[in-house]
Scaffold this motif. Structure first.
Motif, PDB file in Angstrom:
ATOM      1  N   ASP A  80       4.898   6.372  -1.489  1.00 25.84           N
ATOM      2  CA  ASP A  80       5.905   6.644  -0.412  1.00 25.84           C
ATOM      3  C   ASP A  80       7.297   5.877  -0.723  1.00 25.84           C
ATOM      4  OD1 ASP A  80       4.049   7.722   0.755  1.00 25.84           O
ATOM      5  OD2 ASP A  80       3.299   6.139   2.265  1.00 25.84           O
TER       6      ASP A  80
ATOM      7  N   GLU B 274       0.679  -1.174  -0.058  1.00 32.83           N
ATOM      8  CA  GLU B 274       0.166   0.075  -0.088  1.00 32.83           C
ATOM      9  C   GLU B 274       0.810   1.296  -0.151  1.00 32.83           C
ATOM     10  OE1 GLU B 274      -2.335  -0.627   3.354  1.00 32.83           O
ATOM     11  OE2 GLU B 274      -3.945  -1.424   2.400  1.00 32.83           O
TER      12      GLU B 274
ATOM     13  N   ARG C 216       1.157   4.290  -2.927  1.00 33.45           N
ATOM     14  CA  ARG C 216       0.615   5.513  -2.538  1.00 33.45           C
ATOM     15  C   ARG C 216       1.764   6.463  -3.005  1.00 33.45           C
ATOM     16  NH1 ARG C 216      -0.660   3.497   2.654  1.00 33.45           N
ATOM     17  NH2 ARG C 216       1.481   4.404   3.250  1.00 33.45           N
TER      18      ARG C 216
END
Length: 239
Positions: free
Chosen positions: A206, A200, A204
């Motif tokens: 990151d 995730e 996203r």
């Protein structure tokens, strides 16, 4: 990617029954014009053919779906009939592994130079070799292929050995479109939740680092099929 339409060498052959004929048309024949052969091997006796193909039609469908088709054709020259098995997989090395497990010599199904992107470094080449040669230690849980810039593919695997120290693995392939190369890295996770959190966060934006897989377990690779014990993680971004 060069345009190289497959020749399945089925002239004079028919599917062994109507069910096989329908399955072959639905999974292979209907999109044959959109497939590019990346590698192929045909047995000397003409009974077996193995293909690794890129299916362009997938890029117009559900975002993130695997785009690499592995196909094993089995012919019966006596009855002039054929059977087949096929699988859609996220990486060429996983398709090769699937075919090797079905009897294709590994050295005969390697991608020729210039077909697709080239491995960017020795670590990528070594990991791809492990994936090709040992295809029965991990099950594929899910994958996501992002085919716009930056081109990336993530793959989530689960060890079939319940005693594995790091039972969940993530593969990350990143393509350098300018150099026409790719890197492939592997990370190990103790839990499904930890792997999902990394997944995730990565999608996203990151970009967390992949935790290293334990050296003792890194010789194992990917089984092309498998049913996850838990729900698959989020697939990735939308186009």
């Amino acid at each position: 990617m060069p345009s190289y339409e497959p020749d399945f060498r089925l002239d004079g052959y028919e599917a062994v029954n109507n069910n096989v004929a329908e399955q072959f048309w639905g999974s292979i024949g209907i999109e044959q014009d959109d497939m590019t052969v990346l590698a192929e091997h045909h047995s000397a006796d003409g009974e077996h053919s193995f293909f690794v193909m890129h299916n362009r039609a997938v890029t117009w469908g559900i975002p993130g779906e695997p785009q690499i088709a592995a196909l094993h054709l089995k012919r019966d020259p006596a009855t002039r009939t054929f059977r087949f098995a096929s699988e859609m997989l996220p990486l060429p090395s996983m398709a090769q592994s699937w075919l090797v497990a079905r009897g294709c010599p590994e050295e005969e199904i390697l991608l020729p130079d210039g077909m697709g992107t080239a491995p960017a470094n020795d670590a990528t080449r070594a990991l791809e070799k492990r994936l090709r040669s040992d295809g029965d230690h991990f099950a594929l849980l899910t994958s996501y292929t992002y085919d716009s810039e930056p081109i990336e593919t993530t793959v989530l695997l689960r060890a079939l050995d319940e005693k594995a120290a790091l039972p969940f693995r993530v593969l990350l392939e990143e393509v350098d479109s300018d150099a026409w190369t790719h890197t492939l890295r592997e990370g190990g996770f103790q839990t499904f939740e930890a792997a999902t959190q990394w997944w995730e966060a990565h999608w996203r934006g990151d970009k967390p680092p992949l935790p290293a897989a334990s050296p003792a377990a890194r010789h194992t690779t990917v089984a092309a099929t498998g049913v996850p014990a838990r729900p698959a993680p989020p697939r990735g971004p939308s186009r």
